[in-house]
Design an enzyme around this catalytic site. Structure first.
Site, PDB file in Angstrom:
ATOM      1  CD  GLN A 119      -3.823  -4.959   6.117  1.00 27.24           C
ATOM      2  OE1 GLN A 119      -3.641  -3.981   5.398  1.00 27.24           O
ATOM      3  NE2 GLN A 119      -4.455  -6.051   5.687  1.00 27.24           N
ATOM      4  CG  ASP A 129     -10.383  -0.897   4.072  1.00 26.64           C
ATOM      5  OD1 ASP A 129     -10.014  -1.140   2.906  1.00 26.64           O
ATOM      6  OD2 ASP A 129      -9.712  -1.188   5.082  1.00 26.64           O
ATOM      7  CE  LYS A 181      -3.971  -2.296   1.816  1.00 26.16           C
ATOM      8  NZ  LYS A 181      -4.434  -3.035   2.985  1.00 26.16           N
TER       9      LYS A 181
END
Ligand code: NAD
Length: 271
Positions: A94, A117, A50
């Protein structure tokens, strides 16, 4: 192999280049806070990737690597801090998180307008009733890949294997939004092969290496493989690529199919 490849890698590269240009034209550089708790090796790889993708798309990546013994309170305090910061546009925690932390609580703590997300209940609810909001990146990337490959969705029979909150369920809602006739299957589904064989578009998110063979696939169907598994020989998906690609019209490879599209959608949400 008779199927055409749905090349997520190439499409993602084009999209990221474009996003880089868009980001450069903004009055302020977009910022993404990436929070990793503990030392899960797969998560560490995702976070490193990322970072690279952010650099390529002109997004400033603020990495927070917290120790495995971080408490829920400490993590929530960091999320709150990121919610308040004006130079942070997106927050990504995460998953999976260590067991002492309630992931749902953490997701709910992220400001919905920074939830790149698309996991916050407000964004999931918006998707459900057809209102704007962030959409989970993997299903959004699959829709983009299908559309940009000229595959018609409206009126098609779509079968999804898997009902997770991050892939299966939002995927079903998005396919419904695109006017497909949608069936969701899962570990308790009876006669899975027969149900899957109805699909014009079969989307597989089971988390079981190469489980789906040609016995599950209608001749000429479009097959989307979401699974990612690391083996000594390299990565593979939930679909037995060699066998299925002889039977279908289009298929996503692993790697190079759905994975890169997920990243492109995350970057798009940030920008
Ligand atoms: P999950 O474990 O949360 O969900 C799996 C689903 O599959 C469950 O709903 C379960 O009911 C169903 N299932 C399990 N066994 C089954 C069976 N025998 N028959 C029918 N259904 C069955 O997984 P997930 O988070 O949705 O991820 C699925 C896969 O996709 C994993 O391999 C994951 O690593 C991968 N993934 C890839 C990306 C990407 O960007 N490419 C993103 C997210 C997840």
């Amino acid at each position: 192999m008779s199927a055409a490849l749905l090349d997520g890698k190439a499409l993602s590269a084009r999209m990221r280049e474009r996003l880089g240009q868009e980001a450069a034209a903004l009055p302020r550089q977009p910022g993404l806070a990436v929070i990793l708790v503990g030392d899960n090796p797969a998560s560490a790889v995702y976070v490193r990737n990322k970072e690279k993708d952010c650099a390529q798309c002109g997004v400033r990546c603020l990495n927070h690597h917290l120790p495995a013994e971080t408490t829920q309170q400490e993590l929530l305090a960091l999320v709150e801090d990121m919610n308040r910061r004006e130079d942070v546009d997106g927050i990504l925690v995460q998953l999976p998180l260590p067991t002492q932390i309630d992931a749902d609580k953490v997701i709910r703590a992220i400001a919905p307008e920074k939830d790149v997300d698309g996991f916050h209940p407000q964004n999931v609810g918006a998707l459900c009733i057809g209102q704007p909001g962030f959409v989970s990146c993997t299903p959004a990337g699959i829709i983009e890949l299908l559309k940009r490959s000229g595959i018609e969705i409206a009126g098609k029979e779509c079968v999804i294997i898997g009902r997770s909150n991050i892939v299966g369920k939002p995927m079903a809602l998005l396919m419904l939004r695109e006017n497909a006739t949608v069936t969701i299957t899962h570990s308790k589904t009876k006669d899975l092969k027969d149900v899957c064989k109805r699909a014009d578009i079969l989307i597989v998110a089971i988390g079981k290496p190469q489980m789906i063979t040609e016995e599950y696939v209608k001749e000429g169907a479009v097959v989307i493989d979401v699974g990612i598994h690391r083996r000594e020989e390299g990565l593979c998906g939930d679909v037995d690529f060699e066998r299925v690609s002889e039977h279908c019209s289009y298929i996503t490879p692993v790697p190079g199919g759905v994975g890169p599209m997920t990243i492109a959608m995350l970057m798009r949400n940030c920008v």
